[in-house]
Design a protein around this motif. Structure first.
Motif, short mmCIF file in Angstrom:
data_model
loop_
_atom_site.label_atom_id
_atom_site.label_comp_id
_atom_site.label_asym_id
_atom_site.label_seq_id
_atom_site.Cartn_x
_atom_site.Cartn_y
_atom_site.Cartn_z
N PHE A 178 119.11 20.47 13.56
CA PHE A 178 118.97 20.73 14.99
C PHE A 178 120.25 20.38 15.75
O PHE A 178 120.79 21.21 16.50
N ALA A 179 120.75 19.18 15.57
CA ALA A 179 121.95 18.75 16.30
C ALA A 179 123.17 19.56 15.87
O ALA A 179 123.99 19.97 16.71
N TYR A 180 123.30 19.78 14.59
CA TYR A 180 124.46 20.52 14.05
C TYR A 180 124.50 21.94 14.58
O TYR A 180 125.54 22.42 15.03
N GLN A 181 123.36 22.62 14.55
CA GLN A 181 123.33 23.99 15.03
C GLN A 181 123.37 24.07 16.55
O GLN A 181 123.79 25.09 17.11
N THR A 182 122.94 23.02 17.23
CA THR A 182 123.10 22.97 18.68
C THR A 182 124.58 22.92 19.04
O THR A 182 125.03 23.58 19.98
N ALA A 183 125.34 22.14 18.28
CA ALA A 183 126.79 22.12 18.47
C ALA A 183 127.38 23.51 18.19
O ALA A 183 128.30 23.97 18.90
N ASN A 184 126.85 24.19 17.19
CA ASN A 184 127.28 25.55 16.89
C ASN A 184 126.99 26.48 18.07
O ASN A 184 127.81 27.33 18.43
N ALA A 185 125.82 26.31 18.68
CA ALA A 185 125.44 27.13 19.82
C ALA A 185 126.36 26.87 21.01
O ALA A 185 126.72 27.80 21.75
N VAL A 186 126.75 25.62 21.22
CA VAL A 186 127.66 25.29 22.31
C VAL A 186 129.02 25.96 22.09
O VAL A 186 129.60 26.56 23.01
N ILE A 187 129.52 25.87 20.87
CA ILE A 187 130.80 26.53 20.55
C ILE A 187 130.68 28.04 20.74
O ILE A 187 131.59 28.69 21.29
N PHE A 188 129.57 28.60 20.31
CA PHE A 188 129.37 30.05 20.43
C PHE A 188 129.32 30.47 21.90
O PHE A 188 129.86 31.51 22.27
N PHE A 189 128.69 29.66 22.73
CA PHE A 189 128.65 29.95 24.17
C PHE A 189 130.06 29.95 24.76
O PHE A 189 130.41 30.85 25.54
N ILE A 190 130.87 28.99 24.36
CA ILE A 190 132.25 28.93 24.86
C ILE A 190 133.04 30.14 24.39
O ILE A 190 133.81 30.75 25.15
N VAL A 191 132.84 30.53 23.12
CA VAL A 191 133.55 31.69 22.58
C VAL A 191 133.18 32.96 23.34
O VAL A 191 134.06 33.75 23.73
N ILE A 192 131.89 33.18 23.57
CA ILE A 192 131.45 34.39 24.29
C ILE A 192 131.98 34.39 25.71
O ILE A 192 132.41 35.44 26.23
N THR A 193 132.00 33.23 26.36
CA THR A 193 132.52 33.14 27.73
C THR A 193 134.00 33.51 27.77
O THR A 193 134.43 34.29 28.63
#
Length: 312
Positions: free
Chosen positions: A280-295
């Motif tokens: 959960f925590a690891y993939q949440t960090a992945n989601a945060v990075i992905f959000f920054i990349v898309i932005t």
């Protein structure tokens, strides 16, 4: 002089007029809270279902929380490990390859169809409605229809072609093209509507003048059509790339990330690891990075395409 004085008196509000104006202002000031009462429920709902979960997710991305049990702070180790994870990097590579190919195909096909639907053809409104149907259909339902098509129908119809004879969905190298076909088929519906809106803003007199000057169809497209719908092109490209980077439903319906992990996108990886993989925590960090990349990608697109609009 008396006429001027009477005119001034007529335009100057008396005591009753002043009281009436005050009552109107008081009524408006009392009606103002009603506006807030209508806005606050939406603000509260947005905060409860979007803002607060995002903040909580960012908080847990700095922990080793597995989705259950105890947890401890681990700092930025989750973020550092993402850049060393081959599976994560492969998912990003697949997502960007898929998004770029699907965005190009969607915009080329959509613009071509939109120009045809904008021409003077019979039953034009009917065909416009027909091409919009894929957008209102559930993608998972249509995905299972496409799955049956690729795994059962095409192997029989195109048995002479090895790629389709052996079920393309089981081919690690080409399964992604089937997902592109499904995603583009549905995405074109919305893009066509946007391009149609842009094409209808172009005055027909411009085409008439260009025809009198002997301009060919391609010359008219390059000099009139595309420059005047460049803003609509920007909107479509940005929305398409952003949406395709977050592809999820077509993959679940067709391949579920397989064969192996050959068609696993970032969103599918986050879902699998976060909700059923104890990450959960690891993939949440992945989601945060992905959000920054898309932005960042979206902002760069706007900057480049809007600069191109100015040049046109």
């Amino acid at each position: 002089m008396s006429t001027l004085t009477s005119a001034v008196r007529a335009t100057t509000p008396g005591p009753e007029g002043s009281k009436r104006a005050r009552r109107v202002r008081t009524t408006n000031s009392r009606a103002l809270p009603a506006y807030y009462w209508m806005v606050w429920p939406a603000v509260i709902a947005f905060a409860a279902f979007h803002t607060i979960p995002v903040i909580v997710g960012i908080f847990f991305s700095f922990t080793n929380y597995a989705g259950y049990g105890d947890w401890n702070f681990v700092g930025i180790s989750n973020y550092l490990n993402l850049f060393k994870d081959d599976r994560v990097l492969k998912a990003y590579g697949f997502s960007f390859l898929f998004a770029i190919v699907a965005t190009i195909l969607t915009n080329v096909i959509s613009l071509s169809i939109a120009m045809g639907l904008n021409a003077k053809i019979r039953a034009r409104n009917f065909w416009r409605g027909v091409y919009f149907v894929p957008y209102v259909l559930a993608i998972l339902v249509i995905g299972y229809v496409f799955q049956f098509l690729f795994s059962n129908s095409l192997p029989k119809i195109l048995s002479g072609i090895p790629l389709f004879r052996d079920n393309i969905l089981t081919n690690p190298d080409w399964a992604w093209t089937a997902i592109v076909a499904l995603a583009v088929w549905q995405a074109c519906a919305f893009s066509i509507i946007i391009y149609l809106s842009g094409l209808q803003t172009i005055p027909s007199e411009l085409y008439e003048a260009a025809s009198l000057d002997g301009a060919s169809s391609w010359r008219q497209f390059g000099s009139i059509t595309f420059p005047l719908i460049s803003a609509f092109f920007t909107i479509n490209v940005v929305l398409s790339l952003k949406g395709f980077l977050q592809v999820f439903d077509p993959i679940v319906a067709l391949t579920n990330g397989g064969p192996g992990t050959s068609t696993e996108s970032v969103t599918l990886l986050v879902f699998r690891g976060g909700f059923s993989g104890g990450e959960f925590a690891y993939q949440t960090a992945n989601a945060v990075i992905f959000f920054i990349v898309i932005t960042i990608v979206s902002l760069l697109q706007f900057r480049v395409l809007q600069r191109r609009e100015a040049d046109i």
